[in-house]
Design a protein around this motif. Structure first.
Motif, short mmCIF file in Angstrom:
data_model
loop_
_atom_site.label_atom_id
_atom_site.label_comp_id
_atom_site.label_asym_id
_atom_site.label_seq_id
_atom_site.Cartn_x
_atom_site.Cartn_y
_atom_site.Cartn_z
N SER A 196 0.83 -1.20 0.00
CA SER A 196 0.00 0.00 0.00
C SER A 196 0.87 1.26 0.00
CB SER A 196 -0.90 0.01 1.23
OG SER A 196 -0.11 0.23 2.40
N ALA A 197 0.20 2.39 -0.16
CA ALA A 197 0.91 3.67 -0.16
C ALA A 197 1.48 4.00 1.23
CB ALA A 197 -0.02 4.78 -0.62
N TYR A 198 0.95 3.38 2.27
CA TYR A 198 1.53 3.56 3.60
C TYR A 198 2.96 3.05 3.64
CZ TYR A 198 2.69 2.22 8.40
OH TYR A 198 3.34 2.03 9.58
N TRP A 199 3.14 1.80 3.17
CA TRP A 199 4.49 1.25 3.14
C TRP A 199 5.37 2.04 2.17
CZ3 TRP A 199 5.31 -1.34 7.17
CH2 TRP A 199 4.34 -2.19 7.69
N ALA A 200 4.77 2.55 1.10
CA ALA A 200 5.52 3.37 0.16
C ALA A 200 6.09 4.61 0.85
CB ALA A 200 4.62 3.80 -1.00
N ALA A 201 5.28 5.25 1.68
CA ALA A 201 5.75 6.44 2.39
C ALA A 201 6.88 6.11 3.35
CB ALA A 201 4.58 7.08 3.14
N VAL A 202 6.71 5.02 4.10
CA VAL A 202 7.76 4.61 5.05
C VAL A 202 9.06 4.30 4.30
CG1 VAL A 202 8.43 2.80 6.68
CG2 VAL A 202 6.11 3.73 6.73
N ASN A 203 8.96 3.56 3.19
CA ASN A 203 10.16 3.17 2.45
C ASN A 203 10.79 4.33 1.70
OD1 ASN A 203 9.99 0.49 3.23
ND2 ASN A 203 8.73 -0.10 1.48
N THR A 204 10.06 5.40 1.49
CA THR A 204 10.60 6.59 0.82
C THR A 204 11.23 7.56 1.81
OG1 THR A 204 8.94 6.41 -0.94
CG2 THR A 204 10.02 8.54 -0.68
N PHE A 205 10.59 7.76 2.95
CA PHE A 205 11.09 8.74 3.91
C PHE A 205 12.27 8.21 4.73
CE2 PHE A 205 6.50 10.49 4.13
CZ PHE A 205 6.71 11.24 2.98
N CYS A 206 12.21 6.96 5.15
CA CYS A 206 13.22 6.44 6.08
C CYS A 206 14.65 6.40 5.54
CB CYS A 206 12.81 5.06 6.60
SG CYS A 206 11.48 5.14 7.84
N PRO A 207 14.90 6.28 4.24
CA PRO A 207 16.30 6.35 3.79
C PRO A 207 16.98 7.70 4.04
CG PRO A 207 14.93 5.30 2.12
CD PRO A 207 14.01 5.87 3.15
N LEU A 208 16.20 8.76 4.19
CA LEU A 208 16.79 10.09 4.44
C LEU A 208 17.38 10.12 5.85
CD1 LEU A 208 13.95 12.12 2.77
CD2 LEU A 208 16.32 12.05 1.99
#
Length: 469
Positions: A12-24
């Motif tokens: 889902s887009a929830y996991w997408a957000a987590v996987n996009t933000f956390c690398p920063l």
């Protein structure tokens, strides 16, 4: 009634957000999510792989039935923020499916009490992971760009796209960096994989932007208003990429020289394999793909159009109908299937003689080494090497091996076949991948004769074959 989706292919887009933000490196994500949700991403159960590392910059609010059923999530969100304030990282609050279902919207509360904390509504129920990543990347730019005019640094290149949970990203990123350096570009940022919030404002100063995946990242790249190239797969695509990048950064002569050297070195194994006897197999190879758009289109282009193999289907897994896909495999088995764990399950259910090669998530596959690229020239060599090694492995089944019979086991009797049974066997074998047909026919013939003998029949008939297949 709506269409029933079999074996959902994307998160889902929830996991997408987590996987996009956390690398920063300078972000801490607060997920307005139930107890246990953080475990999924934290230990990578979502993809059954180590594609997602342990996330030390991720904290859930750990909603319980009390918050979901009655009191709402505002109080637990405020408590979580209070505990994390002052840790030196930008706090971003992300909604989950559960908090969205009860209507949690924390914009006003944050403006009143924590104006430094940003809220990202993930739209977990409305978007898949690729749509979610695309929107999350663009949102980061809208929130943290300094809005100053761009000052272009000639020869610089930034990559957009590598995020947690993307198949094979370490290897493909390494190959993309190699191509950029060989062409004469200077890598400025890999966003968000190797970046921080401070780098967002600098992205627009890049001479060229490379979008690594066709599934997401283009929205941010277009917002930066810089020339955009896609990461390449296959021979022609990679050659075009090198020359186009050279033109944009005014290194055309270096790009041409680099491409010539690639043909002499990196691509030499491909040429040797093409001239070898195994090249005779290429036109007989039938393959199918069910993967993210980048890999589905890239494999079809390289193996089908450039190597002359037969592409039976190439499906974008985000929109593929898995029920139809399973039916397609049952009717026409490819020799090779590039796909996900759900496709491997389909093959096992059908007892298909297909060689499965991982090409996407979800799947129990480790892809952290840098020597397994699909992209670029190195990827072309690696993929073809994998196929040829698998072809040789299949040929092993043709060897007339004298297997030791079990103690007391009588040799299988030779029983004549009826013409109808022989025709049915031929039709079944013809559906199998070409190089597997000999071994499949031999195996079915032995089983049919053994079953006929066990039943006391003097002839193999079609009903015997149907019992086995």
């Amino acid at each position: 009634m709506g269409k029933t989706i079999r074996d959902e292919s994307t998160a889902s887009a929830y996991w997408a957000a987590v996987n996009t933000f956390c690398p920063l490196s300078d972000i801490h994500v607060i997920a307005d999510a139930p107890v246990g949700c953080y475990n999924l991403v934290g230990v990578a159960v979502m993809d059954y792989t180590d594609a997602i590392p342990y996330l030390e910059n991720f904290t859930p609010t750990s909603l319980t039935e009390k918050e979901i059923a009655s009191s709402g999530t505002t109080e637990v969100v405020r408590d979580t923020i209070e505990k994390l304030r002052g840790n030196g990282r930008q706090l971003i609050l992300v909604s989950s499916a559960e908090s969205e279902m009860i209507g949690s919207d924390h914009e006003h509360m944050l403006q009143m009490h924590f104006p430094e904390v940003r809220f990202f509504p993930s739209d977990s129920l409305g978007e898949n992971e690729w749509q979610g990543r695309d929107r999350a990347l663009l949102w980061l730019h809208s929130q943290f760009d300094d809005a100053k005019p761009a000052i272009i640094e000639p020869g610089t290149v930034s990559i957009i796209g590598p995020t947690y949970g993307c198949f094979n990203s370490p290897s493909d990123l390494a190959e993309l960096k190699r191509l950029i350096a060989g062409t004469g570009g200077r890598l400025q940022h890999v966003f968000p994989f190797e970046s921080s919030l401070r780098d967002i404002s600098d992205l627009k100063n890049s001479d060229v932007i490379i979008v690594m995946y066709r599934e997401f990242g283009l929205a941010l790249a277009e917002a930066l208003q810089r020339p955009v190239l896609y990461a390449p797969m296959g021979l022609d695509d990679t050659a075009t990429f090198i020359m186009e990048l050279g033109r944009h950064i005014q290194k055309e002569q270096q790009a041409a020289a680099f491409l010539l050297e690639e043909k002499r070195t990196i691509l030499r194994p491909l040429w040797d394999l093409w001239r070898g006897p195994q090249a005779e197999w290429f036109p007989t190879v039938r393959f199918g793909v069910a993967a993210a758009r980048t890999y589905a289109e890239g494999l079809e282009r390289f193996l089908g159009r450039e190597m002359g193999m037969q592409c039976m289907f190439s499906l974008d897994s985000a929109v593929a109908d898995n029920t139809s896909l399973r039916q397609e495999i049952a009717a026409n088995q490819p020799q090779f299937f590039f796909g996900r764990i759900i496709d491997k399950i389909y093959l096992a259910e059908l007892d298909a003689k297909t060689r499965f090669i991982p090409a996407g998530f979800p799947g129990p596959i480790v892809r952290r080494a840098l020597g397994t690229p699909f992209m670029g020239h190195s990827g072309a060599v690696y993929i073809l090497q994998e196929i040829i090694n698998a072809l040789y492995d299949m040929l092993f089944n043709f060897l007339p091996i004298n297997r030791v019979a079990a103690s007391g086991e009588a040799p299988a009797p030779e029983i004549p076949w009826s013409p109808e049974a022989g025709e049915l066997l031929d039709r079944i074998v013809a559906k199998a991948p070409f190089i597997s047909q000999i071994s499949l026919g031999r195996e079915l013939r032995k089983k049919a004769e053994a079953l006929a003998a066990k039943q006391g029949k003097e002839t193999v008939t079609p009903d015997i074959i149907q019992l086995l297949h």
